[in-house]
Scaffold this motif. Structure first.
Motif, PDB file in Angstrom:
ATOM      1  N   ALA A  11      27.703   8.490   1.934  1.00  0.00           N
ATOM      2  CA  ALA A  11      26.703   9.088   1.053  1.00  0.00           C
ATOM      3  C   ALA A  11      27.373   9.814  -0.119  1.00  0.00           C
ATOM      4  O   ALA A  11      27.195  11.008  -0.330  1.00  0.00           O
ATOM      5  CB  ALA A  11      25.834  10.049   1.853  1.00  0.00           C
ATOM      6  N   GLY A  12      28.151   9.082  -0.881  1.00  0.00           N
ATOM      7  CA  GLY A  12      28.854   9.622  -2.033  1.00  0.00           C
ATOM      8  C   GLY A  12      29.592   8.485  -2.731  1.00  0.00           C
ATOM      9  O   GLY A  12      29.578   7.351  -2.243  1.00  0.00           O
ATOM     10  N   PRO A  13      30.241   8.780  -3.849  1.00  0.00           N
ATOM     11  CA  PRO A  13      30.865   7.702  -4.641  1.00  0.00           C
ATOM     12  C   PRO A  13      32.267   7.289  -4.195  1.00  0.00           C
ATOM     13  O   PRO A  13      32.824   6.333  -4.733  1.00  0.00           O
ATOM     14  CB  PRO A  13      30.929   8.333  -6.044  1.00  0.00           C
ATOM     15  CG  PRO A  13      31.074   9.802  -5.796  1.00  0.00           C
ATOM     16  CD  PRO A  13      30.314  10.091  -4.531  1.00  0.00           C
ATOM     17  N   ASN A  14      32.847   8.001  -3.215  1.00  0.00           N
ATOM     18  CA  ASN A  14      34.251   7.734  -2.858  1.00  0.00           C
ATOM     19  C   ASN A  14      34.403   6.460  -2.049  1.00  0.00           C
ATOM     20  O   ASN A  14      33.628   6.199  -1.130  1.00  0.00           O
ATOM     21  CB  ASN A  14      34.810   8.919  -2.068  1.00  0.00           C
ATOM     22  CG  ASN A  14      34.721  10.205  -2.859  1.00  0.00           C
ATOM     23  OD1 ASN A  14      34.942  10.206  -4.066  1.00  0.00           O
ATOM     24  ND2 ASN A  14      34.358  11.295  -2.206  1.00  0.00           N
ATOM     25  N   ALA A  15      35.438   5.698  -2.385  1.00  0.00           N
ATOM     26  CA  ALA A  15      35.665   4.422  -1.690  1.00  0.00           C
ATOM     27  C   ALA A  15      36.634   4.628  -0.532  1.00  0.00           C
ATOM     28  O   ALA A  15      37.597   5.379  -0.639  1.00  0.00           O
ATOM     29  CB  ALA A  15      36.255   3.409  -2.664  1.00  0.00           C
ATOM     30  N   VAL A  16      36.350   3.952   0.566  1.00  0.00           N
ATOM     31  CA  VAL A  16      37.339   3.824   1.638  1.00  0.00           C
ATOM     32  C   VAL A  16      37.643   2.344   1.745  1.00  0.00           C
ATOM     33  O   VAL A  16      36.725   1.520   1.806  1.00  0.00           O
ATOM     34  CB  VAL A  16      36.799   4.371   2.978  1.00  0.00           C
ATOM     35  CG1 VAL A  16      37.787   4.098   4.108  1.00  0.00           C
ATOM     36  CG2 VAL A  16      36.527   5.865   2.862  1.00  0.00           C
ATOM     37  N   ILE A  17      38.922   2.023   1.696  1.00  0.00           N
ATOM     38  CA  ILE A  17      39.311   0.613   1.772  1.00  0.00           C
ATOM     39  C   ILE A  17      40.109   0.400   3.049  1.00  0.00           C
ATOM     40  O   ILE A  17      41.163   1.011   3.242  1.00  0.00           O
ATOM     41  CB  ILE A  17      40.149   0.212   0.538  1.00  0.00           C
ATOM     42  CG1 ILE A  17      39.310   0.422  -0.731  1.00  0.00           C
ATOM     43  CG2 ILE A  17      40.620  -1.240   0.651  1.00  0.00           C
ATOM     44  CD1 ILE A  17      40.111   0.321  -2.013  1.00  0.00           C
TER      45      ILE A  17
END
Ligand code: DP6
Length: 356
Positions: A308-314
């Protein structure tokens, strides 16, 4: 005089199958099961110390050094009450135990990452709270049993009581006794998978998960389709992918589920946007990276997921981390402050503004 104090820490977990929606908002019972990976490095943890003392007048909590109110009947109060009740049961059985369940507690918790930036701070926070009280009270309770209590603090917190690959089984019973976390596989089962965290924005998010998912439950027809017809099959398929260490299937399902979670957010009235242009540009980069990989080898190399936010987890196998970090730095030249990108589940913080 005895000192009754214990410290515990718990890491953040990042869901591959997203929890989004409650069927019971007080007990925090979800509308679908979910599955996550618990990050096992030191960058994203909550560390909590709990102390019980007869001189304390009331339960108090400090979050990153600032006192937070413990509201009567609220989530914190519920977790503390449940933990005290477990201690009381022990004391009732064994008269030699000090009666510390009747003492008030002081709790101090610290996150080593931005709070409420869509980096699952409530997950590690409530897991560490429950773990520190379990240590203080010397409870013999299993992690799954503790997960039922952490769940009442924040749904996703129940998954942070385990390391590795963890499912939160939604359960069926109205009292929530079967809504708990179970380990699908320990971290050592698949040590090759790493998570790269790209902090696109570390400010507090606009719509909290709690408020956002409730609005989705009330207004989104797509959510009904998701919980009935999509998630059960995905839970089974991704569990199998983890058991057989099938990264291609794991990655495909993870990206599909992130996409569908953001689709139900968009299907909410009024719509909720958690990703921004930078988030979408990172998706485009991973899609292109995977397209080339599939052309060459037939297999995906990386999976993005967004909460629920703009941060990416790859998520990616270790061998590709260096290449992905180089790609991100190339296309987002302001990306800086990479932290330990090659450690286990290394959290590479692409801090601050990635693009203007
Ligand atoms: C998008 O666990 O923060 O990260 O139960 O209301 O505290 P509450 O919500 P929370 O929601 C997490 C939502 C998510 C998906 C996930 O972690 O599964």
């Amino acid at each position: 005089m005895s000192v009754y104090q214990a410290t515990a820490s718990a890491p953040v977990n990042i869901a591959c199958i997203k929890y989004w929606g409650k069927r019971d908002t007080k007990l925090i019972l979800p509308t679908n099961s979910s599955l996550s990976v618990t990050l096992d490095q030191d960058h994203l943890r909550s560390t909590t110390t709990a102390r019980a003392d007869p001189s304390f007048q009331k339960d108090r909590l400090w979050l990153n050094g600032t006192e937070d109110e413990i509201k009567d009947g609220g989530r914190l109060a519920t977790c503390i009450k449940e933990m005290k009740a477990l201690r009381k049961q022990l004391e009732d059985k064994d008269a030699s135990l000090p009666k510390i369940s009747s003492y008030s507690v002081h709790i101090s918790s610290r996150n080593n990452f931005p709070t409420a930036a869509g980096l699952a701070s409530s997950a590690s926070g409530f897991a560490a709270l429950v773990a520190s009280l379990a240590a203080l009270y010397k409870l013999p309770t299993s992690q799954s049993d503790l997960s039922r209590i952490a769940r009442q603090g924040s749904g996703s917190a129940c998954r942070s009581l385990f390391g590795g690959f963890v499912a939160w089984q939604m359960g069926e019973l109205p009292d929530g006794s079967d809504s708990l976390a179970v380990e699908i596989a320990p971290r050592e089962h698949w040590p090759d998978i790493h998570a790269l965290i790209c902090v696109v924005n570390d400010e507090k998010k606009g719509t909290s998960s709690t408020a956002g998912m409730q609005r989705t439950v009330e207004t989104s027809p797509l959510l009904q389709h998701r919980i009935k017809h999509v998630v059960p099959a995905r839970m089974a398929a991704i569990s199998a992918a983890i058991r057989t260490r099938d990264f291609d299937a794991f990655a495909r399902i993870t990206m599909q589920d992130s996409n569908q979670f953001h689709a139900v957010a968009l299907d909410t009235e009024p719509p909720i946007f958690y990703m921004n242009d930078v988030s979408r540009a990172i998706i485009a980069l991973i899609v292109e990276y995977n397209r080339v990989a599939v052309e060459k080898t037939g297999k995906l190399k990386a999976a993005y997921t967004y909460d629920a936010g703009p941060n990416a987890v790859i998520y990616t196998p270790k061998e590709h981390i260096k290449e992905i970090v180089e790609l991100i730095v190339k296309y987002f030249p302001q990306a800086e402050n990479f932290k330990d990108p090659f450690g286990l589940f290394g959290a590479a913080g692409v801090q601050g503004k990635v693009v203007d």
